[in-house]
Design a protein around this motif. Structure first.
Motif, short mmCIF file in Angstrom:
data_model
loop_
_atom_site.label_atom_id
_atom_site.label_comp_id
_atom_site.label_asym_id
_atom_site.label_seq_id
_atom_site.Cartn_x
_atom_site.Cartn_y
_atom_site.Cartn_z
N ASN A 56 0.86 -1.19 0.00
CA ASN A 56 0.00 0.00 0.00
C ASN A 56 0.89 1.24 0.00
OD1 ASN A 56 -1.80 2.07 0.42
ND2 ASN A 56 -2.78 1.16 2.22
N SER A 57 0.95 1.92 -1.12
CA SER A 57 1.84 3.07 -1.26
C SER A 57 1.43 4.25 -0.38
CB SER A 57 1.90 3.51 -2.72
OG SER A 57 0.61 3.87 -3.19
N LYS A 58 0.19 4.25 0.13
CA LYS A 58 -0.30 5.36 0.95
C LYS A 58 0.08 5.21 2.42
CE LYS A 58 -4.24 6.32 -2.10
NZ LYS A 58 -5.73 6.44 -2.18
N ARG A 59 0.58 4.04 2.79
CA ARG A 59 0.96 3.82 4.18
C ARG A 59 2.24 4.55 4.53
NH1 ARG A 59 0.61 -2.03 6.80
NH2 ARG A 59 2.66 -1.27 7.35
N LYS A 60 2.34 4.94 5.81
CA LYS A 60 3.57 5.58 6.28
C LYS A 60 4.70 4.57 6.41
CE LYS A 60 1.33 9.31 8.86
NZ LYS A 60 1.17 9.96 10.19
N THR A 61 4.36 3.32 6.72
CA THR A 61 5.37 2.27 6.85
C THR A 61 5.18 1.24 5.74
OG1 THR A 61 3.94 1.09 8.41
CG2 THR A 61 5.63 2.55 9.34
N ARG A 62 6.29 0.82 5.17
CA ARG A 62 6.24 -0.12 4.05
C ARG A 62 6.05 -1.56 4.53
NH1 ARG A 62 11.54 -1.17 0.20
NH2 ARG A 62 10.68 -2.87 -1.07
N PHE A 63 6.53 -1.86 5.75
CA PHE A 63 6.53 -3.24 6.24
C PHE A 63 5.79 -3.38 7.56
CE2 PHE A 63 10.51 -2.91 3.76
CZ PHE A 63 10.35 -3.99 2.90
N ASP A 64 5.27 -4.62 7.79
CA ASP A 64 4.76 -5.04 9.09
C ASP A 64 5.71 -6.08 9.66
OD1 ASP A 64 2.29 -3.58 9.09
OD2 ASP A 64 1.51 -5.02 7.64
#
Length: 225
Positions: A56-64
Motif C-alpha cells: 500500500n503506497s499510501k501507508r507511512k510504513t512499508r513493512f509489518d
C-alpha cells in the motif's frame, strides 16, 4: 493462514510500541509492529525478524513486523494472526460446525467468535500466546484487565445457556505446556481457574510457524496454578 511477500531483517530498536527500526535490504526501515504487547524477550537488538511488505503506497510504513527468531525457535508475533488461525482450527474442536461468526457482542463484551455446532451455541474468545520460558508458554505477558473481563463474560454466557470456550493460540511449535502467567497477572490466573470450574472449556494449541504462515496444529497441555 499465509502472508504475502515476506523479507528477513535484523531488529535494531523499538522507539515505541507501534514501530520498530529494522535493517533489511541494506537499509534501515521503520516498520509497523503488529503487536502492542511488551515482547521484551523477543525484540532484542540483533534478533532476526520477518517483515511482510504491505503493497500500500499510501501507508507511512512499508513493512509489518510479523515474526522473530528467539534462539532456534521461530515465533509469530502478529496479534491479528491468532484469530485467523483459530477460524481454520475451530472445526476440529467443534465437530458439526455449521456457523462461525466473528466479532459477536454479548453483554458488555465482544467475543472473537460465535459458533453453532451439533445443536449447541458457543462463544469463543481467542488469545495469542508469544511468551515462552524454557519451553513453557504463558499468557499474558502484561496485566490484562480486558482478558479478565472476557473470562467473566464467558461465565455469564454459560449462565445464559450458551457454551463457552477460551482458546489459546500458541504462536510457536513444540512447547512443553501452557499456564497462565500468575506472576505477572494473578487476577487473570484466578479468573481462568474459576472459569474452568464453572464449565468454560479451555483449549491451547501450538502452531506450525514459517516466515510466511501460521497454522494451528495440535493440542498443548494446560496446567492451572
Amino acid at each position: 493462514m499465509t502472508y504475502g511477500k515476506v523479507v528477513k531483517g535484523t531488529f535494531l530498536a523499538r522507539p515505541n510500541r507501534f514501530i520498530a527500526l529494522v535493517e533489511t535490504g541494506g537499509q534501515v526501515e521503520t516498520c509497523h509492529v503488529k503487536n502492542t504487547g511488551r515482547c521484551r524477550e523477543l525484540l532484542v537488538q540483533g534478533a532476526a525478524v520477518y517483515l511482510e511488505e504491505s503493497g500500500n503506497s499510501k501507508r507511512k510504513t512499508r513493512f509489518d513486523l510479523i515474526a522473530v527468531e528467539k534462539g532456534e525457535r521461530l515465533i509469530n508475533m502478529d496479534s491479528q494472526a491468532p484469530n485467523k488461525a483459530a477460524a481454520e482450527y475451530l472445526p476440529t474442536l467443534l465437530p458439526g460446525l455449521t456457523l462461525l461468526r466473528p466479532e459477536t457482542a454479548f453483554g458488555s463484551s465482544r467475543f472473537d467468535f460465535y459458533a453453532e455446532a451439533a445443536g449447541e451455541k458457543w462463544f469463543v474468545e481467542v488469545k495469542g500466546v508469544t511468551l515462552e520460558e524454557d519451553g513453557v508458554v504463558l499468557f499474558p505477558d502484561a496485566p490484562t484487565e480486558r482478558g479478565v473481563k472476557h473470562l467473566h463474560e464467558l461465565c455469564a454466557a454459560l449462565e445464559a445457556g450458551y457454551r463457552a470456550m477460551a482458546l489459546f493460540i500458541v504462536q510457536m511449535a513444540d512447547v512443553a505446556y501452557f499456564t497462565p502467567n500468575a506472576r505477572t497477572h494473578p487476577a487473570f490466573a484466578l479468573a481462568l481457574r474459576e472459569a474452568q470450574a464453572k464449565g468454560v472449556a479451555l483449549h491451547a494449541v501450538d502452531c506450525l510457524v514459517t516466515p510466511s504462515s501460521l497454522t494451528a496444529r495440535r493440542p498443548v497441555e494446560i496446567r492451572l496454578p
